[in-house]
Design an enzyme around this catalytic site. Structure first.
Site, PDB file in Angstrom:
ATOM      1  N   ARG A  46      33.953  76.552 155.816  1.00 30.45           N
ATOM      2  CA  ARG A  46      32.851  76.237 156.838  1.00 30.45           C
ATOM      3  C   ARG A  46      32.640  74.847 157.176  1.00 30.45           C
ATOM      4  O   ARG A  46      31.876  74.373 157.772  1.00 30.45           O
ATOM      5  CB  ARG A  46      31.560  76.950 156.182  1.00 30.45           C
ATOM      6  CG  ARG A  46      31.451  78.261 156.694  1.00 30.45           C
ATOM      7  CD  ARG A  46      30.316  79.154 155.728  1.00 30.45           C
ATOM      8  NE  ARG A  46      30.693  79.083 154.430  1.00 30.45           N
ATOM      9  CZ  ARG A  46      29.955  79.503 153.402  1.00 30.45           C
ATOM     10  NH1 ARG A  46      28.849  80.222 153.631  1.00 30.45           N
ATOM     11  NH2 ARG A  46      30.244  79.262 152.162  1.00 30.45           N
ATOM     12  N   ARG A  55      35.465  81.676 163.106  1.00 30.64           N
ATOM     13  CA  ARG A  55      34.467  82.637 162.536  1.00 30.64           C
ATOM     14  C   ARG A  55      33.561  83.236 163.507  1.00 30.64           C
ATOM     15  O   ARG A  55      33.228  84.544 163.244  1.00 30.64           O
ATOM     16  CB  ARG A  55      33.923  81.754 161.435  1.00 30.64           C
ATOM     17  CG  ARG A  55      32.594  82.389 160.725  1.00 30.64           C
ATOM     18  CD  ARG A  55      33.229  83.578 159.659  1.00 30.64           C
ATOM     19  NE  ARG A  55      31.998  83.735 158.562  1.00 30.64           N
ATOM     20  CZ  ARG A  55      31.208  84.568 158.901  1.00 30.64           C
ATOM     21  NH1 ARG A  55      30.974  85.335 160.015  1.00 30.64           N
ATOM     22  NH2 ARG A  55      30.272  84.842 158.163  1.00 30.64           N
ATOM     23  N   TYR A 168      31.409  91.297 140.371  1.00 27.68           N
ATOM     24  CA  TYR A 168      30.782  91.556 141.891  1.00 27.68           C
ATOM     25  C   TYR A 168      30.522  93.260 141.790  1.00 27.68           C
ATOM     26  O   TYR A 168      29.369  93.619 142.451  1.00 27.68           O
ATOM     27  CB  TYR A 168      31.473  91.110 142.958  1.00 27.68           C
ATOM     28  CG  TYR A 168      31.260  89.386 142.863  1.00 27.68           C
ATOM     29  CD1 TYR A 168      30.367  88.830 143.568  1.00 27.68           C
ATOM     30  CD2 TYR A 168      32.061  88.858 142.238  1.00 27.68           C
ATOM     31  CE1 TYR A 168      29.964  87.542 143.606  1.00 27.68           C
ATOM     32  CE2 TYR A 168      32.119  87.341 142.155  1.00 27.68           C
ATOM     33  CZ  TYR A 168      31.146  86.635 142.961  1.00 27.68           C
ATOM     34  OH  TYR A 168      30.931  85.327 142.753  1.00 27.68           O
TER      35      TYR A 168
HETATM   36  O1  CP3 Z   1      40.548  78.615 151.633  1.00 29.77           O
HETATM   37  C1  CP3 Z   1      40.694  79.260 150.688  1.00 29.77           C
HETATM   38  O2  CP3 Z   1      40.611  79.018 149.412  1.00 29.77           O
HETATM   39  C2  CP3 Z   1      40.916  80.774 150.813  1.00 29.77           C
HETATM   40  C3  CP3 Z   1      40.050  81.709 151.063  1.00 29.77           C
HETATM   41  C4  CP3 Z   1      39.085  81.951 149.991  1.00 29.77           C
HETATM   42  C5  CP3 Z   1      37.705  82.485 150.293  1.00 29.77           C
HETATM   43  N1  CP3 Z   1      37.213  83.060 149.193  1.00 29.77           N
HETATM   44  C6  CP3 Z   1      37.036  82.502 151.692  1.00 29.77           C
HETATM   45  C7  CP3 Z   1      35.746  82.444 151.599  1.00 29.77           C
HETATM   46  C8  CP3 Z   1      39.569  82.351 148.508  1.00 29.77           C
HETATM   47  C9  CP3 Z   1      40.756  81.865 147.881  1.00 29.77           C
HETATM   48  C10 CP3 Z   1      38.014  82.917 147.987  1.00 29.77           C
HETATM   49  C11 CP3 Z   1      38.132  83.185 146.500  1.00 29.77           C
HETATM   50  C12 CP3 Z   1      36.583  83.800 146.180  1.00 29.77           C
HETATM   51  N2  CP3 Z   1      35.512  84.383 146.939  1.00 29.77           N
HETATM   52  C13 CP3 Z   1      36.023  83.267 144.727  1.00 29.77           C
HETATM   53  C14 CP3 Z   1      36.918  82.663 143.816  1.00 29.77           C
HETATM   54  C15 CP3 Z   1      36.872  81.450 143.916  1.00 29.77           C
HETATM   55  C16 CP3 Z   1      35.387  80.624 143.597  1.00 29.77           C
HETATM   56  O3  CP3 Z   1      35.034  79.976 144.556  1.00 29.77           O
HETATM   57  O4  CP3 Z   1      34.798  80.632 142.452  1.00 29.77           O
HETATM   58  C17 CP3 Z   1      34.995  84.100 144.967  1.00 29.77           C
HETATM   59  C18 CP3 Z   1      33.932  84.147 143.463  1.00 29.77           C
HETATM   60  C19 CP3 Z   1      34.741  84.739 146.034  1.00 29.77           C
HETATM   61  C20 CP3 Z   1      33.478  85.504 146.363  1.00 29.77           C
HETATM   62  C21 CP3 Z   1      32.761  85.125 147.665  1.00 29.77           C
HETATM   63  N3  CP3 Z   1      33.212  85.134 148.948  1.00 29.77           N
HETATM   64  C22 CP3 Z   1      31.419  84.691 147.386  1.00 29.77           C
HETATM   65  C23 CP3 Z   1      30.483  84.791 146.270  1.00 29.77           C
HETATM   66  C24 CP3 Z   1      31.206  84.322 148.761  1.00 29.77           C
HETATM   67  C25 CP3 Z   1      29.794  83.893 149.179  1.00 29.77           C
HETATM   68  C26 CP3 Z   1      29.736  82.504 148.775  1.00 29.77           C
HETATM   69  C27 CP3 Z   1      29.715  81.476 150.009  1.00 29.77           C
HETATM   70  O5  CP3 Z   1      30.675  80.487 149.655  1.00 29.77           O
HETATM   71  O6  CP3 Z   1      29.368  81.641 151.055  1.00 29.77           O
HETATM   72  C28 CP3 Z   1      32.324  84.522 149.500  1.00 29.77           C
HETATM   73  C29 CP3 Z   1      32.136  84.326 150.879  1.00 29.77           C
HETATM   74  C30 CP3 Z   1      33.585  83.306 151.569  1.00 29.77           C
HETATM   75  N4  CP3 Z   1      34.794  83.399 151.096  1.00 29.77           N
HETATM   76  C31 CP3 Z   1      33.468  82.224 152.471  1.00 29.77           C
HETATM   77  C32 CP3 Z   1      35.108  81.822 152.639  1.00 29.77           C
HETATM   78  C33 CP3 Z   1      35.441  80.862 153.519  1.00 29.77           C
HETATM   79  C34 CP3 Z   1      32.377  82.066 153.350  1.00 29.77           C
HETATM   80  C35 CP3 Z   1      32.020  83.241 154.299  1.00 29.77           C
HETATM   81  C36 CP3 Z   1      31.734  82.675 155.613  1.00 29.77           C
HETATM   82  O7  CP3 Z   1      32.508  82.149 156.189  1.00 29.77           O
HETATM   83  O8  CP3 Z   1      30.788  82.904 156.177  1.00 29.77           O
END
Ligand code: CP3
Length: 362
Positions: A46, A55, A168
């Site tokens: 983002r 997105r 989760y």
């Molecule tokens: O660019 C990259 O790193 C590749 C994509 C990636 C995402 N999530 C995209 C994402 C990767 C490798 C992850 C890993 C992930 N997801 C983890 C482990 C790494 C860490 O950050 O600790 C975890 C715990 C998750 C679970 C998750 N996904 C959560 C808790 C959330 C919401 C929190 C937030 O940041 O909004 C997500 C959503 C998420 N995953 C987004 C992205 C780009 C944001 C969603 C959006 O675009 O609205």
């Protein structure tokens, strides 16, 4: 001797063009690159206006994850902008519970929501035999990225570690301390063990599928490992990761595995020794000298710039980049953040960071 060399280069074409992959596969005694290869956790996301645009087009977050064309596009966006040495597949760790039949929703501004998994009966409803229906979208994304990515850029596949994914699944959401999963692990050890075992097997399958589709390196994110005591860490994080590494190496012995047991402090050493990971992701709190003295002799270290400092930018950022590089330049180091990039980060700060890294190394 010659035969061996020919075989190696036939197996790994273009590898000399890929600084990130080379560092992970070279011998400890091989010459080091002049500057550390660099990529950033959550580099697609983002903080980039072009990501926000796609997105919007995709609708929900999971629609984006399951749309190979759009997911490939957002994977490549940060490579175009910054020329990182590695691209990470755009997906999420919660694709795995979704594929197991525990459907995942992302509500705007609120993070992930799942129907919490409370007991053996809930567990029995998961179906590990039908995951490919969902995973095949991801494999198609990998295939597409591979055909569009510059030759010098390495493609990283990933999954969440069983414990982190389980936190989760059990709570149905993110919580400050992941108490629901930790409670289940104490109260109903057999069920929790079954869940972890299912996640180990599914993760091996899933990473194997990503590698078959073209991922060249894989990273396993154990973002919540730090909430466990040392004994619980051994059982729920270390032992499952040993099984994932061994399982994957049976099929793909050459593919480097990066482990990220975030914020586990001194347990990092045991994790590296027992799993034999090819690189270890270090969080921001790990002292640089400790990484150099305790971890770098054993494996490649990856990290560990504070994402808040990148958000802030300025001279302190430049100084810290220099200190990270100077401290770790005697061994194998991949430059990265200590955790994911924060969504308010100005994209110009990231450009500046890449400049500092390349300049600091001269
Ligand atoms: O660019 C990259 O790193 C590749 C994509 C990636 C995402 N999530 C995209 C994402 C990767 C490798 C992850 C890993 C992930 N997801 C983890 C482990 C790494 C860490 O950050 O600790 C975890 C715990 C998750 C679970 C998750 N996904 C959560 C808790 C959330 C919401 C929190 C937030 O940041 O909004 C997500 C959503 C998420 N995953 C987004 C992205 C780009 C944001 C969603 C959006 O675009 O609205």
């Amino acid at each position: 001797m010659t035969g061996e060399q020919t075989e190696k280069s036939a197996e790994q074409p273009n590898q000399h063009h890929k600084p990130f992959l080379s560092l992970l596969t070279q011998k400890e005694t091989d010459p080091l690159p002049s500057s550390p290869p660099v990529w950033m956790m959550r580099q697609a996301g983002r903080y980039l206006p072009e990501y926000r645009e796609v997105r919007k087009q995709a609708g929900g977050f999971l629609n984006l994850c399951y749309n190979p064309e759009l997911a490939a596009e957002v994977t490549i966006q940060p490579i175009r902008r910054y020329g990182f040495d590695a691209a990470i597949l755009f997906s999420d760790i919660l694709v795995v519970p979704d594929a197991l039949g525990q459907s995942v929703r992302f509500e705007t501004g609120e993070g992930p929501r799942l129907d919490p998994l409370a007991n053996a009966a809930d567990l029995a409803r998961l179906d590990p035999s039908n995951t490919d229906k969902i995973f095949s979208h991801v494999y198609e994304t990998v295939d597409r990225i591979k055909s569009e990515l510059p030759d010098e850029t390495t493609l990283i596949g990933f999954c969440g570690a069983p414990f982190t994914v389980a936190t989760y699944m059990v709570a149905g959401r993110g919580t400050p301390d992941q108490a629901p999963a930790r409670m289940m692990a104490y109260r109903d050890r057999d069920s929790f063990q079954k869940l972890i075992d299912m996640l180990v097997d599914t993760s091996i399958d899933y990473l194997r599928g990503q590698i078959d589709a073209g991922a060249e390196v894989v990273q396993v994110f154990d973002s919540w490992a730090s909430v466990l005591s040392d004994d619980e860490f051994d059982q729920w994080c270390l032992e499952p990761m040993v099984r994932i590494c061994n399982g994957l190496r049976q099929y793909h012995p050459q593919v480097p595995i990066i482990g990220f047991p975030r914020a586990v402090g001194p347990l990092y050493r045991r994790y590296v020794e027992k799993t034999g990971v090819n690189a270890v992701g270090c969080d921001t709190s790990l002292p640089l000298e400790w990484m150099r003295d305790e971890l770098q002799p054993l494996t490649v270290v990856q990290g560990n710039l504070d994402p808040i400092l990148l958000l802030n930018g300025g001279p302190q950022l430049e100084q810290r980049v220099k200190r990270i590089i100077e401290t770790l330049s005697g061994g194998r180091h991949i430059f990265n953040l200590g955790h994911g990039i924060i969504k308010e980060t100005p994209p110009e700060h990231v450009a500046q960071l890449v400049e500092y890294i390349r300049a600091a190394a001269g």
